[in-house]
Design a protein around this motif. Structure first.
Motif, PDB file in Angstrom:
ATOM      1  N   GLN A  58     -16.851 -24.629  -3.344  1.00 22.41           N
ATOM      2  CA  GLN A  58     -18.017 -23.767  -3.471  1.00 22.41           C
ATOM      3  C   GLN A  58     -18.936 -24.225  -4.596  1.00 22.41           C
ATOM      4  O   GLN A  58     -20.173 -24.144  -4.474  1.00 22.41           O
ATOM      5  CB  GLN A  58     -17.568 -22.326  -3.685  1.00 22.41           C
ATOM      6  CG  GLN A  58     -16.834 -21.735  -2.489  1.00 22.41           C
ATOM      7  CD  GLN A  58     -16.228 -20.370  -2.764  1.00 22.41           C
ATOM      8  OE1 GLN A  58     -16.350 -19.837  -3.871  1.00 22.41           O
ATOM      9  NE2 GLN A  58     -15.555 -19.797  -1.772  1.00 22.41           N
ATOM     10  N   SER A  85     -21.636 -26.860  -3.764  1.00 15.61           N
ATOM     11  CA  SER A  85     -22.759 -26.488  -2.905  1.00 15.61           C
ATOM     12  C   SER A  85     -24.086 -26.660  -3.640  1.00 15.61           C
ATOM     13  O   SER A  85     -24.232 -26.232  -4.794  1.00 15.61           O
ATOM     14  CB  SER A  85     -22.609 -25.036  -2.439  1.00 15.61           C
ATOM     15  OG  SER A  85     -23.778 -24.606  -1.787  1.00 15.61           O
ATOM     16  N   VAL A 136     -21.256 -28.457   6.024  1.00 14.75           N
ATOM     17  CA  VAL A 136     -20.310 -29.549   5.775  1.00 14.75           C
ATOM     18  C   VAL A 136     -19.423 -29.771   6.997  1.00 14.75           C
ATOM     19  O   VAL A 136     -19.205 -30.909   7.429  1.00 14.75           O
ATOM     20  CB  VAL A 136     -19.447 -29.244   4.534  1.00 14.75           C
ATOM     21  CG1 VAL A 136     -18.337 -30.287   4.375  1.00 14.75           C
ATOM     22  CG2 VAL A 136     -20.317 -29.209   3.284  1.00 14.75           C
ATOM     23  N   SER A 193     -19.345 -19.307   4.919  1.00 14.28           N
ATOM     24  CA  SER A 193     -20.702 -19.473   4.401  1.00 14.28           C
ATOM     25  C   SER A 193     -21.478 -20.535   5.166  1.00 14.28           C
ATOM     26  O   SER A 193     -20.935 -21.318   5.962  1.00 14.28           O
ATOM     27  CB  SER A 193     -20.633 -19.870   2.922  1.00 14.28           C
ATOM     28  OG  SER A 193     -19.991 -21.134   2.787  1.00 14.28           O
ATOM     29  N   TRP A 226     -22.769 -23.044   3.640  1.00 14.61           N
ATOM     30  CA  TRP A 226     -22.356 -24.309   3.029  1.00 14.61           C
ATOM     31  C   TRP A 226     -21.152 -24.893   3.761  1.00 14.61           C
ATOM     32  O   TRP A 226     -21.136 -26.084   4.097  1.00 14.61           O
ATOM     33  CB  TRP A 226     -22.031 -24.084   1.553  1.00 14.61           C
ATOM     34  CG  TRP A 226     -21.339 -25.213   0.837  1.00 14.61           C
ATOM     35  CD1 TRP A 226     -20.174 -25.142   0.145  1.00 14.61           C
ATOM     36  CD2 TRP A 226     -21.787 -26.573   0.726  1.00 14.61           C
ATOM     37  NE1 TRP A 226     -19.842 -26.363  -0.390  1.00 14.61           N
ATOM     38  CE2 TRP A 226     -20.821 -27.267  -0.051  1.00 14.61           C
ATOM     39  CE3 TRP A 226     -22.880 -27.282   1.198  1.00 14.61           C
ATOM     40  CZ2 TRP A 226     -20.934 -28.626  -0.364  1.00 14.61           C
ATOM     41  CZ3 TRP A 226     -23.006 -28.644   0.892  1.00 14.61           C
ATOM     42  CH2 TRP A 226     -22.044 -29.298   0.129  1.00 14.61           C
ATOM     43  N   ASP A 265     -26.749 -19.077  -4.907  1.00 15.40           N
ATOM     44  CA  ASP A 265     -25.953 -17.947  -4.429  1.00 15.40           C
ATOM     45  C   ASP A 265     -26.895 -16.886  -3.841  1.00 15.40           C
ATOM     46  O   ASP A 265     -27.643 -16.233  -4.573  1.00 15.40           O
ATOM     47  CB  ASP A 265     -25.123 -17.344  -5.570  1.00 15.40           C
ATOM     48  CG  ASP A 265     -24.017 -18.285  -6.018  1.00 15.40           C
ATOM     49  OD1 ASP A 265     -23.545 -19.069  -5.179  1.00 15.40           O
ATOM     50  OD2 ASP A 265     -23.645 -18.239  -7.204  1.00 15.40           O
ATOM     51  N   THR A 324     -24.438 -17.919   1.231  1.00 16.35           N
ATOM     52  CA  THR A 324     -24.617 -19.368   1.178  1.00 16.35           C
ATOM     53  C   THR A 324     -23.366 -20.108   0.727  1.00 16.35           C
ATOM     54  O   THR A 324     -23.121 -21.230   1.179  1.00 16.35           O
ATOM     55  CB  THR A 324     -25.766 -19.711   0.217  1.00 16.35           C
ATOM     56  OG1 THR A 324     -25.544 -19.052  -1.044  1.00 16.35           O
ATOM     57  CG2 THR A 324     -27.101 -19.273   0.802  1.00 16.35           C
ATOM     58  N   ASN A 325     -22.562 -19.494  -0.124  1.00 14.38           N
ATOM     59  CA  ASN A 325     -21.508 -20.279  -0.779  1.00 14.38           C
ATOM     60  C   ASN A 325     -20.115 -19.669  -0.760  1.00 14.38           C
ATOM     61  O   ASN A 325     -19.193 -20.275  -1.286  1.00 14.38           O
ATOM     62  CB  ASN A 325     -21.885 -20.525  -2.247  1.00 14.38           C
ATOM     63  CG  ASN A 325     -23.167 -21.319  -2.379  1.00 14.38           C
ATOM     64  OD1 ASN A 325     -23.421 -22.232  -1.596  1.00 14.38           O
ATOM     65  ND2 ASN A 325     -23.987 -20.966  -3.356  1.00 14.38           N
TER      66      ASN A 325
END
Length: 328
Positions: free
Chosen positions: A134, A137, A164, A158, A160, A141, A153-154
């Motif tokens: 996390q 990222s 990935v 999420s 992120w 946030d 987002t994280n």
């Protein structure tokens, strides 16, 4: 019944970490079975080793890159230990050995003797190993909305993790696409069709099989990492049903194809969530409980696998002339 919310739930699951993890595991299984003809029934073992390798290394203070390396190394070592004595076996015998090996990994992981390392039957909580991922990222946030889906987002589930994860899936598909068209990939296909003929041409069939087992196992380990980054490490969450689901996904999308495993993962989880959500919306609770609806969903998965093998073993994208599931 709120069909809009049902559609959102289906789309969210199709693009979620679980679908990503199964897509990677199915890509690895595609290298084993689709390209090489190895009937590996223990892909969950590779996923579990990847999950434990990443989590344990992170808990011990390893940076993110080293934790990924430990997970991949664990999968490689497992593939070598599994493949060296067993790859001369064919068909059903190899399937029995691989499913037993995966069960050994699961039982060792939940053993009380290793509680200090693996957490035993309780596993490893997500907060213990997700921090480094996390922190890597680039996103602030926040909570972002993309179409009907709104996610943080994280955190665990999420944007992120999805960015990935799907990037790794696309890179895996690109690698498989290149391998299929390489001399190495053509040898694997030859082994799948007639390994005695390939051996007669002077190729080391045993060595090629071992390489395929290692590479497919690495993709399985990557899938295991994505799987636990969205939740926690629990040995029983990556047991035999995970392998059977991965086989269903591979056969649904099409073995021996590049994008078949990805398509299978999207359709599998989308359909499963749709069936469960639809039944919960139209069937009164006094007729079918939530637990019974969950079970019906998995029953339909089993029936789907049976019908695929009987009526369309090549899957949606597969070519029946190239691959027949009963060829071995």
């Amino acid at each position: 019944m709120d069909y809009g919310q049902l559609f959102t739930n289906v789309l969210n699951e199709m693009l979620g970490p679980t679908a990503i993890a199964y897509a990677l595991a199915a890509i690895g299984l595609n290298i084993h079975f689709g390209l090489t003809g190895l009937i590996n029934m223990g892909q969950a073992g590779f996923m579990l080793l990847g999950a434990y390798g990443f989590a344990v290394a992170t808990v011990q203070g390893a940076p993110l890159w080293l934790a990924f390396l430990v997970a991949i190394t664990a999968a490689v070592i497992f593939a070598l230990l599994l493949g060296l004595p067993t790859l001369k076996l064919r068909g059903d015998y190899l399937a029995i050995v691989t499913i037993a090996a995966a069960e050994i990994v699961r039982m060792v992981g939940r053993s009380t003797a290793l509680t200090d390392v693996t957490g035993g039957s309780e596993g490893i909580t997500g907060n213990a190993f997700k921090g480094t991922f996390q922190d890597a990222s680039p996103f602030p946030d926040d909570r972002w909305a993309l179409g009907p889906i709104t996610l943080s987002t994280n955190t665990s589930n999420s944007w992120w993790l999805r960015v990935v994860g799907w990037t790794v899936v696309l890179l895996a598909c690109l690698l498989v696409w290149r391998l299929v068209r390489s001399p190495w990939g053509r040898v694997l296909k030859g082994i799948r069709e007639d390994e005695d003929a390939v051996r007669a041409l002077g190729k080391n069939v045993y060595g090629y099989k071992l390489q395929a087992l290692v590479l497919g196992g690495v993709f399985g380990a990557l899938g295991g990492i994505v799987f636990v980054l969205a939740s926690s490490v629990q040995a029983d969450s990556l047991g035999r049903p995970v392998t059977f689901n991965t086989w269903t996904i591979l056969l649904l999308g099409g073995a021996a194809t590049v994008f078949g495993p990805v398509l299978g993962a999207l359709l599998f989880w989308g359909a499963l969530v749709f069936v469960r959500g639809f039944l919960r919306g139209v069937v009164p609770p006094d007729v079918l409980s939530v637990q019974q609806i969950e079970q019906i969903g998995w029953i339909l998965v089993g029936l789907t696998l049976m019908m695929l093998i009987i009526f369309r073993p090549q899957g949606i994208l597969g070519d029946k002339k190239e691959l027949a599931i009963n060829a071995h």
